[in-house]
Write a protein that holds these residues in place. Structure first.
Motif, PDB file in Angstrom:
ATOM      1  N   ARG A  60      43.325  27.774  69.710  1.00  0.00           N
ATOM      2  CA  ARG A  60      44.556  27.228  70.303  1.00  0.00           C
ATOM      3  C   ARG A  60      45.836  27.669  69.559  1.00  0.00           C
ATOM      4  N   ASN A  61      45.788  27.726  68.193  1.00  0.00           N
ATOM      5  CA  ASN A  61      46.833  27.963  67.355  1.00  0.00           C
ATOM      6  C   ASN A  61      47.018  29.426  67.162  1.00  0.00           C
ATOM      7  N   PRO A  62      48.130  30.106  67.801  1.00  0.00           N
ATOM      8  CA  PRO A  62      48.386  31.447  67.638  1.00  0.00           C
ATOM      9  C   PRO A  62      48.501  31.943  66.754  1.00  0.00           C
ATOM     10  N   PHE A  63      48.982  31.513  65.466  1.00  0.00           N
ATOM     11  CA  PHE A  63      49.378  31.879  64.186  1.00  0.00           C
ATOM     12  C   PHE A  63      48.129  31.912  63.349  1.00  0.00           C
ATOM     13  N   ASN A  64      47.415  30.644  63.167  1.00  0.00           N
ATOM     14  CA  ASN A  64      46.276  30.406  62.461  1.00  0.00           C
ATOM     15  C   ASN A  64      44.953  30.626  63.063  1.00  0.00           C
ATOM     16  N   GLY A  65      44.966  30.551  64.237  1.00  0.00           N
ATOM     17  CA  GLY A  65      43.791  30.866  65.064  1.00  0.00           C
ATOM     18  C   GLY A  65      42.484  29.823  64.776  1.00  0.00           C
ATOM     19  N   SER A  66      41.603  29.875  64.335  1.00  0.00           N
ATOM     20  CA  SER A  66      40.192  29.115  64.051  1.00  0.00           C
ATOM     21  C   SER A  66      40.295  28.789  62.411  1.00  0.00           C
ATOM     22  N   SER A  67      41.258  29.097  61.624  1.00  0.00           N
ATOM     23  CA  SER A  67      41.460  29.023  60.176  1.00  0.00           C
ATOM     24  C   SER A  67      40.934  27.532  60.061  1.00  0.00           C
ATOM     25  N   ALA A  68      41.787  26.611  60.594  1.00  0.00           N
ATOM     26  CA  ALA A  68      41.667  25.132  60.102  1.00  0.00           C
ATOM     27  C   ALA A  68      40.180  24.478  60.673  1.00  0.00           C
ATOM     28  N   GLU A  69      39.862  24.870  61.719  1.00  0.00           N
ATOM     29  CA  GLU A  69      38.431  24.584  62.064  1.00  0.00           C
ATOM     30  C   GLU A  69      37.309  25.033  61.261  1.00  0.00           C
ATOM     31  N   TYR A  70      37.578  26.353  60.830  1.00  0.00           N
ATOM     32  CA  TYR A  70      36.362  26.982  60.012  1.00  0.00           C
ATOM     33  C   TYR A  70      36.565  26.281  58.547  1.00  0.00           C
ATOM     34  N   ARG A  71      37.686  26.218  58.026  1.00  0.00           N
ATOM     35  CA  ARG A  71      37.664  25.453  56.843  1.00  0.00           C
ATOM     36  C   ARG A  71      37.203  24.304  56.726  1.00  0.00           C
ATOM     37  N   LYS A  72      37.340  23.396  57.886  1.00  0.00           N
ATOM     38  CA  LYS A  72      36.769  21.880  57.825  1.00  0.00           C
ATOM     39  C   LYS A  72      35.410  21.752  57.806  1.00  0.00           C
ATOM     40  N   ASP A  73      34.680  22.641  58.503  1.00  0.00           N
ATOM     41  CA  ASP A  73      33.432  22.645  58.420  1.00  0.00           C
ATOM     42  C   ASP A  73      32.721  23.938  58.738  1.00  0.00           C
ATOM     43  N   PRO A  74      32.668  24.868  57.684  1.00  0.00           N
ATOM     44  CA  PRO A  74      32.354  26.335  57.725  1.00  0.00           C
ATOM     45  C   PRO A  74      30.993  26.424  58.195  1.00  0.00           C
ATOM     46  N   SER A  75      30.127  25.667  57.781  1.00  0.00           N
ATOM     47  CA  SER A  75      28.593  25.866  58.227  1.00  0.00           C
ATOM     48  C   SER A  75      28.388  25.438  59.839  1.00  0.00           C
ATOM     49  N   ALA A  76      29.128  24.170  60.204  1.00  0.00           N
ATOM     50  CA  ALA A  76      29.060  24.076  61.573  1.00  0.00           C
ATOM     51  C   ALA A  76      29.552  25.067  62.616  1.00  0.00           C
ATOM     52  N   PHE A  77      30.724  25.677  61.929  1.00  0.00           N
ATOM     53  CA  PHE A  77      31.384  26.759  62.861  1.00  0.00           C
ATOM     54  C   PHE A  77      30.566  27.943  62.819  1.00  0.00           C
ATOM     55  N   VAL A  78      30.120  28.396  61.801  1.00  0.00           N
ATOM     56  CA  VAL A  78      29.302  29.778  61.680  1.00  0.00           C
ATOM     57  C   VAL A  78      28.148  29.478  62.545  1.00  0.00           C
ATOM     58  N   LYS A  79      27.161  28.425  62.436  1.00  0.00           N
ATOM     59  CA  LYS A  79      26.384  28.182  63.148  1.00  0.00           C
ATOM     60  C   LYS A  79      26.498  28.195  64.591  1.00  0.00           C
ATOM     61  N   LYS A  80      27.514  27.473  65.138  1.00  0.00           N
ATOM     62  CA  LYS A  80      27.684  27.295  66.427  1.00  0.00           C
ATOM     63  C   LYS A  80      28.197  28.816  67.074  1.00  0.00           C
ATOM     64  N   TRP A  81      29.270  29.415  66.461  1.00  0.00           N
ATOM     65  CA  TRP A  81      29.523  30.720  66.996  1.00  0.00           C
ATOM     66  C   TRP A  81      28.331  31.996  66.971  1.00  0.00           C
ATOM     67  N   THR A  82      27.550  31.890  65.813  1.00  0.00           N
ATOM     68  CA  THR A  82      26.744  33.007  65.694  1.00  0.00           C
ATOM     69  C   THR A  82      25.421  32.624  66.730  1.00  0.00           C
ATOM     70  N   GLU A  83      25.361  31.519  66.934  1.00  0.00           N
ATOM     71  CA  GLU A  83      24.377  30.971  68.095  1.00  0.00           C
ATOM     72  C   GLU A  83      24.955  31.530  69.363  1.00  0.00           C
ATOM     73  N   GLU A  84      26.103  31.271  69.469  1.00  0.00           N
ATOM     74  CA  GLU A  84      26.855  31.550  71.054  1.00  0.00           C
ATOM     75  C   GLU A  84      26.839  33.059  71.312  1.00  0.00           C
ATOM     76  N   TYR A  85      27.468  33.749  70.352  1.00  0.00           N
ATOM     77  CA  TYR A  85      27.886  35.218  70.562  1.00  0.00           C
ATOM     78  C   TYR A  85      26.875  36.076  69.884  1.00  0.00           C
ATOM     79  N   GLY A  86      26.056  35.720  68.993  1.00  0.00           N
ATOM     80  CA  GLY A  86      25.155  36.743  68.664  1.00  0.00           C
ATOM     81  C   GLY A  86      25.747  37.379  67.475  1.00  0.00           C
ATOM     82  N   PRO A  87      25.221  38.710  66.811  1.00  0.00           N
ATOM     83  CA  PRO A  87      25.369  39.112  65.752  1.00  0.00           C
ATOM     84  C   PRO A  87      26.716  39.673  65.315  1.00  0.00           C
ATOM     85  N   VAL A  88      27.436  40.021  66.507  1.00  0.00           N
ATOM     86  CA  VAL A  88      28.893  40.560  66.416  1.00  0.00           C
ATOM     87  C   VAL A  88      29.913  39.906  67.311  1.00  0.00           C
TER      88      VAL A  88
END
Ligand code: HEM
Length: 528
Positions: A60-88
């Motif tokens: 949603r944030n055009p300047f800092n994108g997903s940075s805050a969400e990633y920093r808040k819980d990197p493990s959940a963020f990485v798991k969620k999107w890797t599962e959703e979108y695959g390797p790249v």
């Protein structure tokens, strides 16, 4: 009115063709609609990145994108999107938008980054953490290739020769922190102990046996990376999207910060007279050439025009310190906490040590600099496995940023485009720890999230061997050239501590789950 941002030109045509232009009012509305749609599309393309169908994590944030969400819980963020979108896939992180938006690369695709000379780790990391700039060093005067040469040609081939001096100085560093130790001492954290040991030993190899006795200099070796890093990491993240401001800030730290000035002064005060006396002594017939990296630098590296030799060599040493001291101390600390947190492991490693020493015909309680030789440390295979396993499981998520420094776009084998200047982040969490990467599992039941200290014994994977599922030292031709020295230091630090001291956790040991630090926490008592 709901505005839908179109994702293709076809959609724009669809939207505009239905507009009825029969009246003046309708014409105006039609033009405004078309203008809005085209502008929206332009922004969409700009923020989305290249046209290659690579999925982008919504933000949603055009300047800092997903940075805050990633920093808040990197493990959940990485798991969620890797599962959703695959390797790249792409993520808008750390203010990097448009064509520079980070492409996240996982699995086997990481090779396409590490093996492609258009991708540069230093160019990537320097956008957010330009150590040379913060230490007032002109980048072109100390290129990464010079530091690599210093390590590859002058350090690694002579590790056997340097080992006794390193062991002796690891011991002195240990003594600096714990002293004579009559009873028990409580250490609130293990990092300062390991850091002092590593700094003292590294100083003995980098600047020699004379200068490593200079306590103020060793303290600068120890603290410079953390001091300069704290200017960046203790910051408000609002500055991240503005690269020019980031560069200005890092440059200003180099020029005006108290830390940079202090550390440069301490180093120059020690190194200038040492170089002067070495150059003078070299003219004498009975000169005994000092054997250390400082001497290799004096003899083999060209001083840039307008620079004096002492400043140039000091700059080279500072860059070597950035690459080596914090990295080794941090990983050594991680390994130590893992050992202390695993019941029975310390005893097992002590037993291995005694066996290796006895089998080699050495006194298991002999003088450390005489018995902990290069080969003895190498033969401690269980300890080596613990190092690899601990470092594999360190809390890493999106790491090892690489920038395409080439003039042309790079197209990955799945069609993803990395334009010139584009950044890639390696999905270290997926490659090192995820159970979803079936290919990396020996069998279906293998749990890659589990800490199994002896996982690598007799597997042909020592802790210095890089692989797609172990990226702590990078991969490819720029993989860390100092890893043999680092592992030698880490294994010796642990060998000394478990043989000569009794270590016991006095609080819970907490392994971090954030991006702020990789260091575990916990107090430990130490006694002889
Ligand atoms: C556990 C400790 C260490 C870790 C985790 C580590 C990690 C790394 C990583 C990830 C890279 C980038 C690799 C890539 O671009 O693919 C690197 C590069 C480098 N490291 Fe290390 N390092 C460690 C210790 C050391 C030590 C002790 C030295 C020197 C004595 C050193 C010298 C270098 C140099 C010179 C490079 C740049 C190589 C190049 O650009 O070609 N490192 N290291």
């Amino acid at each position: 009115m709901q505005l839908t941002i179109p994702s293709s030109l076809d959609q724009i045509i669809e939207t505009v063709k239905d507009i009825n232009l029969s009246s003046r009012q309708q014409q105006t509305i039609g033009l405004l609609t078309a203008a809005t749609v085209i502008t929206s599309y332009t922004f969409y393309r700009l923020f989305k990145g290249p046209r290659d169908n690579c999925p982008t994590v919504p933000y949603r944030n055009p300047f800092n994108g997903s940075s805050a969400e990633y920093r808040k819980d990197p493990s959940a963020f990485v798991k969620k999107w890797t599962e959703e979108y695959g390797p790249v896939y792409r993520v808008h992180l750390f203010g990097r938008v448009c064509i520079c938006m980070h492409t996240i690369v996982s699995g086997r695709y990481v090779r396409e980054i590490f093996m492609n000379s258009n991708f540069d780790f230093n160019a990537g990391i320097e956008k957010r953490f330009n150590m040379k700039s913060m230490a007032d060093i002109r980048a072109h005067e100390v290129p990464a290739s010079d530091t690599r040469v210093a390590v590859v040609q002058y350090l690694t081939p002579h590790l056997k020769y340097f080992t006794p001096r390193a062991v002796e100085n690891l011991n002195i560093g240990l003594h600096d922190i714990v002293g004579d130790l009559q009873g028990k001492k409580e250490l609130p954290h293990l990092y300062p102990l390991v850091q002092r040991m590593v700094s003292r030993a590294s100083a003995s190899v980098f600047v020699g046996t004379n200068l490593c006795q200079n306590s103020e200099l060793v303290t600068s070796f120890q603290e410079i990376t953390g001091d300069l890093g704290s200017y960046i990491y203790a910051e408000n993240y609002w500055i991240e999207p503005f690269q020019a401001l980031m560069n200005l800030k890092m440059w200003a730290i180099g020029k005006f910060s108290a830390s940079t000035r202090k550390h440069r002064r301490v180093m120059l005060n020690a190194i200038v007279p040492e170089i002067k006396s070495r150059l003078e002594n070299a003219k004498k017939p009975d000169w005994e050439r000092p054997n250390d990296i400082l001497q290799d630098l004096i003899e083999n590296f060209k001083v840039p025009p307008g620079r004096d030799i002492a400043t140039h060599i000091t700059n080279q040493i500072i860059v070597l310190i950035f690459a080596s001291i914090h990295t080794t101390s941090e990983n050594g600390t991680i390994v130590l906490y893992r050992i202390l947190n695993t019941p029975g492991l310390l005893e097992e490693l002590y037993k291995e040590q005694q066996e290796v020493l006895t089998n080699a015909g050495l006194d298991p309680n002999g003088k450390s600099s005489e018995v902990f030789t290069f080969d003895i440390i190498k033969n401690m295979v269980k300890l080596d496995s613990v190092c690899r396993e601990s470092m594999r499981l360190r809390n890493e998520f999106y790491e090892l940023t690489h920038t395409n420094v080439g003039k042309n776009k790079v197209v990955l084998s799945n069609g993803t485009i990395i334009p010139p200047g584009g950044d890639v982040l390696i999905n270290a969490w997926y490659n090192q720890q995820s159970n979803d990467w079936e290919e990396m599992k020996k069998d279906k039941s293998e749990d890659r999230t589990e800490f199994k200290p002896l996982r690598y014994v007799n597997t042909g994977y020592p802790s210095t061997k890089v692989s797609d599922d172990y990226l702590v030292f990078g991969e490819g031709k720029h993989a860390c050239p100092g890893r043999w020295f680092a592992i030698q230091e880490i294994k010796t630090v642990i060998s000394l501590l478990i043989r000569d001291y009794k270590l016991q956790p006095t609080s819970d040991i907490i392994f971090p789950t954030t991006v702020q630090t990789a260091l575990p926490f916990g107090s430990v008592s130490i006694e002889k």
